[in-house]
Each structure stands twice: as C-alpha cells, then as structure tokens.
Design an enzyme around this catalytic site. Sequence first.
Site, PDB file in Angstrom:
ATOM      1  N   ASN A   1       0.879  -1.175   0.000  1.00 20.42           N
ATOM      2  CA  ASN A   1       0.000   0.000   0.000  1.00 20.42           C
ATOM      3  C   ASN A   1       0.911   1.218   0.000  1.00 20.42           C
ATOM      4  O   ASN A   1       1.447   1.588   1.041  1.00 20.42           O
ATOM      5  CB  ASN A   1      -0.895  -0.034   1.253  1.00 20.42           C
ATOM      6  CG  ASN A   1      -1.690   1.252   1.437  1.00 20.42           C
ATOM      7  OD1 ASN A   1      -1.779   2.075   0.521  1.00 20.42           O
ATOM      8  ND2 ASN A   1      -2.270   1.415   2.618  1.00 20.42           N
ATOM      9  N   TRP A   2       1.070   1.795  -1.172  1.00 17.51           N
ATOM     10  CA  TRP A   2       2.030   2.911  -1.288  1.00 17.51           C
ATOM     11  C   TRP A   2       1.547   4.186  -0.611  1.00 17.51           C
ATOM     12  O   TRP A   2       2.311   5.110  -0.403  1.00 17.51           O
ATOM     13  CB  TRP A   2       2.292   3.221  -2.765  1.00 17.51           C
ATOM     14  CG  TRP A   2       3.140   2.213  -3.485  1.00 17.51           C
ATOM     15  CD1 TRP A   2       3.554   0.986  -3.030  1.00 17.51           C
ATOM     16  CD2 TRP A   2       3.684   2.349  -4.808  1.00 17.51           C
ATOM     17  NE1 TRP A   2       4.313   0.348  -3.973  1.00 17.51           N
ATOM     18  CE2 TRP A   2       4.412   1.175  -5.086  1.00 17.51           C
ATOM     19  CE3 TRP A   2       3.618   3.335  -5.779  1.00 17.51           C
ATOM     20  CZ2 TRP A   2       5.075   0.966  -6.292  1.00 17.51           C
ATOM     21  CZ3 TRP A   2       4.282   3.130  -6.998  1.00 17.51           C
ATOM     22  CH2 TRP A   2       4.997   1.968  -7.243  1.00 17.51           C
ATOM     23  N   LYS A   3       0.266   4.267  -0.322  1.00 16.83           N
ATOM     24  CA  LYS A   3      -0.331   5.501   0.211  1.00 16.83           C
ATOM     25  C   LYS A   3      -0.007   6.664  -0.744  1.00 16.83           C
ATOM     26  O   LYS A   3       0.114   6.442  -1.948  1.00 16.83           O
ATOM     27  CB  LYS A   3       0.128   5.756   1.641  1.00 16.83           C
ATOM     28  CG  LYS A   3      -0.075   4.506   2.521  1.00 16.83           C
ATOM     29  CD  LYS A   3       0.009   4.751   3.975  1.00 16.83           C
ATOM     30  CE  LYS A   3      -0.225   3.441   4.712  1.00 16.83           C
ATOM     31  NZ  LYS A   3      -0.307   3.595   6.146  1.00 16.83           N
TER      32      LYS A   3
ATOM     33  N   HIS B   1      -9.686   1.523   4.346  1.00 15.35           N
ATOM     34  CA  HIS B   1      -8.453   1.718   5.112  1.00 15.35           C
ATOM     35  C   HIS B   1      -8.725   2.721   6.237  1.00 15.35           C
ATOM     36  O   HIS B   1      -9.495   3.664   6.060  1.00 15.35           O
ATOM     37  CB  HIS B   1      -7.340   2.228   4.189  1.00 15.35           C
ATOM     38  CG  HIS B   1      -6.002   2.209   4.878  1.00 15.35           C
ATOM     39  ND1 HIS B   1      -5.632   3.178   5.775  1.00 15.35           N
ATOM     40  CD2 HIS B   1      -4.981   1.316   4.827  1.00 15.35           C
ATOM     41  CE1 HIS B   1      -4.423   2.883   6.236  1.00 15.35           C
ATOM     42  NE2 HIS B   1      -4.009   1.758   5.680  1.00 15.35           N
TER      43      HIS B   1
ATOM     44  N   GLU C   1      -7.144   5.121   7.326  1.00 16.51           N
ATOM     45  CA  GLU C   1      -6.858   6.530   6.997  1.00 16.51           C
ATOM     46  C   GLU C   1      -8.026   7.149   6.218  1.00 16.51           C
ATOM     47  O   GLU C   1      -8.276   8.343   6.312  1.00 16.51           O
ATOM     48  CB  GLU C   1      -5.535   6.624   6.228  1.00 16.51           C
ATOM     49  CG  GLU C   1      -4.357   6.386   7.170  1.00 16.51           C
ATOM     50  CD  GLU C   1      -3.117   5.786   6.531  1.00 16.51           C
ATOM     51  OE1 GLU C   1      -3.008   5.801   5.297  1.00 16.51           O
ATOM     52  OE2 GLU C   1      -2.262   5.289   7.296  1.00 16.51           O
TER      53      GLU C   1
ATOM     54  N   GLU D   1      -5.983  -4.484  10.343  1.00 14.44           N
ATOM     55  CA  GLU D   1      -4.954  -3.472  10.540  1.00 14.44           C
ATOM     56  C   GLU D   1      -5.267  -2.673  11.809  1.00 14.44           C
ATOM     57  O   GLU D   1      -6.059  -1.712  11.766  1.00 14.44           O
ATOM     58  CB  GLU D   1      -4.910  -2.516   9.352  1.00 14.44           C
ATOM     59  CG  GLU D   1      -4.466  -3.173   8.064  1.00 14.44           C
ATOM     60  CD  GLU D   1      -3.777  -2.179   7.132  1.00 14.44           C
ATOM     61  OE1 GLU D   1      -2.706  -2.507   6.631  1.00 14.44           O
ATOM     62  OE2 GLU D   1      -4.301  -1.068   6.941  1.00 14.44           O
TER      63      GLU D   1
ATOM     64  N   GLY E   1       2.083   2.371  10.818  1.00 15.72           N
ATOM     65  CA  GLY E   1       3.089   3.429  10.746  1.00 15.72           C
ATOM     66  C   GLY E   1       3.791   3.707  12.060  1.00 15.72           C
ATOM     67  O   GLY E   1       4.524   4.683  12.183  1.00 15.72           O
TER      68      GLY E   1
ATOM     69  N   SER F   1       2.911  -2.026  10.403  1.00 17.77           N
ATOM     70  CA  SER F   1       4.342  -2.112  10.715  1.00 17.77           C
ATOM     71  C   SER F   1       4.933  -3.500  10.472  1.00 17.77           C
ATOM     72  O   SER F   1       5.753  -3.978  11.245  1.00 17.77           O
ATOM     73  CB  SER F   1       4.601  -1.647  12.149  1.00 17.77           C
ATOM     74  OG  SER F   1       4.267  -0.275  12.279  1.00 17.77           O
TER      75      SER F   1
ATOM     76  N   GLY G   1       2.614  -1.170   4.295  1.00 14.95           N
ATOM     77  CA  GLY G   1       2.681   0.248   3.976  1.00 14.95           C
ATOM     78  C   GLY G   1       4.118   0.685   3.739  1.00 14.95           C
ATOM     79  O   GLY G   1       4.691   0.467   2.662  1.00 14.95           O
ATOM     80  N   GLY G   2       4.717   1.310   4.732  1.00 13.61           N
ATOM     81  CA  GLY G   2       6.057   1.886   4.598  1.00 13.61           C
ATOM     82  C   GLY G   2       7.074   0.962   3.947  1.00 13.61           C
ATOM     83  O   GLY G   2       7.851   1.384   3.074  1.00 13.61           O
TER      84      GLY G   2
END
Length: 262
Positions: free
Chosen positions: A17-19, A104, A106, A176, A182, A220, A241-242
Amino acid sequence: MSKMPESTASEKLVIGNWKMHGSLRSNEVLLRALANGMKAVPPRLKIGVCVPFPYLAQAQALLAGSAIEWGVQDLSSHDEGAYTGEVSAAMVADFGARYAIVGHSERREYHREGAILVAEKAERALEAGLTPIVCVGETAEEREFAFTERVLAAQLSAVLDRLSIEQAASVVLAYEPVWAIGSGSSASVEDVRHVHAFLRGQLLAKGAAVGRIPVLYGGSVKPDNAAALFAVPNVDGGLIGGASLAADQFLPICEACTETPV
Ligand code: PGA
C-alpha cells in the site's frame, strides 16, 4: 480455552500500500526492481502493489507480464456520472488492475468513511471484477476499553451483510490495528493470533466458502517481523505500507510469505 478456528484460506497475498507516495521517476526504479526481484510466485501466493491513481497506467506498463499484480487504494461508491473527482471501479479495471483497498483506517478517519460506504465500495469493486481488500481495525482507545471484537465485528458485518455469499467469498480481509499502522512496531504475535482467530470465526459463521477468504495482517510489517507474523494461524499474508516503498524491504517480506505453506 476453546479450540480456535484454523486457517483454511484459499490463497496467501502480500500487498503493498504505497499511500500518497511516489513519482514517475522513483516508481519506475521500484517497479522494475520488484518485477526483476520476483520472477516467479508460487501457486496460491499473490503479490501486488496498490498505487496512487495517476500511476495506474505506469504500474500496468511496467508490471504487465510480471509475477506482480497492481491495484488502487480506494474507489468511488458510484458506478459513473456527475461525481467530480471520483474514480470508478470500471476505470480502475480498465487499467488491468486486480485489487482495490477499501475501508483503510486513513480513509475512515480523514475522510469520514463509514461502514455502509465501505460496503458499497467493496460491492462496486466486485461488480467490476476487482478483488476488494477490506480493511478493519480498532483504534488505541477502542482497544484500551476492550472494544476490539465489537468494532471488528461491526466493520466486517456491514460489508458481509451487503454482499451475496458468492461475492463475499471473493473478498480479501485485512486486519490493521490502527495503533500499529506506521508506528514502527506491529501488534504482538499473541494479539494477532487472537484477533485473526476471532475474524476467522466470524467468516466461518457465513459458511465454508466465506470462511476460506484470506485474512491479511497489516501494521508495521517489516522484513524482521514478517516471518513470525505470517506463521501465526489464520494469517494469510500482509498489507504492507512503509516497507512496500523500498524493494530491499518489500521483497524479503514477500519471500517470508513464500516460506509459510498455504
Ligand atoms: P505500515 O502501513 O506498514 O506503514 O504500518 C500499513 C497500512 O496502513 O496499510
């Protein structure tokens, strides 16, 4: 303690998930490194990246014919029409995409997306032939007050109640925990074991076909904790993600998933 339901998932997935990250230039380096680094994926394991909308065409151009699939991080709850700024599921499918993340945290938090809207988005994705990756997760506060199961059950049933059994059996679920996203530290193996067993039970209550959908863990996941998390019963891969923004992190995470049997 009662016996916990065990994973019977039909497949495993590792999804990036590149966001809101990337540029034409940096994506090209990353996508080429992923395609070169993942020449073949074992049967019943899927690897994908969910990119920002403007980069869908680039993902298609650089990943078509590779072992890696692509998708998006959201889509419209409408089919088509006068909805300025929206992107429909059919448009996404037009670019050969396979996945659409919906719900998601966010989006739920920053865009006030509620359970019904998330369910509608999942339905639009399925109608367009996309696989919705439906995210559920509790906040730190909900966890503190022991509301985790109640929150997850409500988020999940809003989606499952809207779909036919056949549609629901084509969904991918992602747990999640909002407090782990994150943060640099994932939920503990014990927490993940407990929550995923709970989610599997909820899915099985809808019948055997829905009980087999993959349930990913996200929050994470890094190369050094991926193997331990993927080895937890009822964890069928990860939403990353990251660590999906660097090939030298994402590829080892994918490797870790190839080592745990479906
Ligand atoms: P993270 O994000 O891996 O950076 O914690 C996961 C996600 O939000 O999907």
